[in-house]
Write a protein that holds these residues in place. Sequence first.
Motif: not given
Length: 513
Positions: A173-200
């Motif tokens: 399993s790769l995990g479910s797209p119905k689950v979201t992890v919130g990164v409380i942090d310095t900010g997330v670059d959601d345009t990154h090609p490895d992050l854009a597909p999974n960004f909420d």
Amino acid sequence: MTSRRSSLPLRTAAIPAAMALTTALAFLPATANALGRDGHAPAAAPATADGPSMSYVVNTRTGHQDAGRVRKAIAQAGGTVVVSYDRIGVIVVHSANPDFAKTIRTVRGVTSAGATRTAPLTAQSTTDVGTPKVSTEREQKAAAAKATAGQDPLEPLQWDLPAIKADKAHEKSLGSPKVTVGVIDTGVDDTHPDLAPNFDRKASVNCVGGKPDTSDGAWRPSAEESPHGTHVAGEIAAAKNGVGVTGVAPGVKVSGIKVSTTAGFFYTEAVVCGFVWAAEHGVDVTNNSYYTDPWYFNCTTDPDQKALVDAITRATRYAERKGVVNVAAAGNENYDLSADSITDPSSPNDTTPGDREVDPSVCLDIPTQLPGVVTVSSTGAKGLKSSFSNYGLGVVDIAAPGGDSTAYQKPAPPATSGLIYNTLPGGKYGYMAGTSMASPHVAGVAALIKSTHPKASAQAVKSLLARQADDTACPNPYDIDGDGTADAVCEGDARYNGFYGAGIADALDAVKK
């Protein structure tokens, strides 16, 4: 900066906050007027504003019967309400009255109040050890040449995935797209090609001022800000898409909850906003790789610091009641958090720090040491506690890879560095290390558990995290640099101890029914 979890910042003794990230890797070889209880001020003595504007949290009894009185008292004491989180009884206030906190603490319905910083408002803290080392195109091509079937091109550099059996978990399993992890942090670059597909996007926000800002892209770090949050996000959920690296849970969603100022400070009002936002926007797990500035340890015997502990405790508990699992980094100073006394040389980090002796049972690293929060220590490529990782029997809940000096813990080939390899802003990749990097591994495993058991409560997910962790005995002695002297003392047995808690997180067990 104060990333880490016990960090966003790698907190390092006597180093100015904004310099901590930059210099940390050098330590790794080779590489007024009183209001009455009724809330009314004497008519002849109005509050004066003769100091710099500061930020405060005012914690009240929950419910509406005191709300009007407290708000009136705040105004009379020279305060302006920025936002009120009525669900948890926390009010964020700005005031230039130097006696604001002392005054407002006398008001009926107020349980605690204090300044969230020691520097004026318009004036960093993460728990990663040092600035990232960006990989070159040549290094990436060499890694891709070694990738096996089913691996993303740069996955051969990720020794941390097999260390927690994530590679084996991904076969199930790769995990479910119905689950979201919130990164409380310095900010997330959601345009990154490895992050854009999974960004909420709907679960993302900028909370820096203490009040949610949902404008498009507000959750992203600027070019001048730390890449910390983007690296953390990739460790959790970088997509398995034939590009770059792979996250621990590459099928789940990840959101960016930005809480650090441009200078890198994680202040209480922002952190409270982050937890409340996560609780109310469908987030299942939060990752917290930082400590709340400006105090590394917040002493509940101090009225200002107690208010900060109270406010964030309310926020984390509220999130947990809403089903959120809160995961946090243990910190990077090799402190024994179960000791009777610790010397803290780094607080307050937004003005002038100085040595102070603290009792970590009453002076807390928040949110790391708060009840209900999963506290994560760091391991290196050999499975030993990282040289920098904080520890402590009864404090650390679980361990996961956060990296270490290659001189101390060298990974097996084809990996070449003992640090953690993952995403950086601008479509880049690089190495970082710290308990900041260990915590997201556990957050990813928690997301896999939630994917496998979608109806599980936060408490049930935490219980499974501990039960499924691989028992890891204390090293005896722990002499990480090989100089013949123990570098830390581990207490406990293989099932539970101060270095690894319940053991090293296990991603494979997380995907088993």
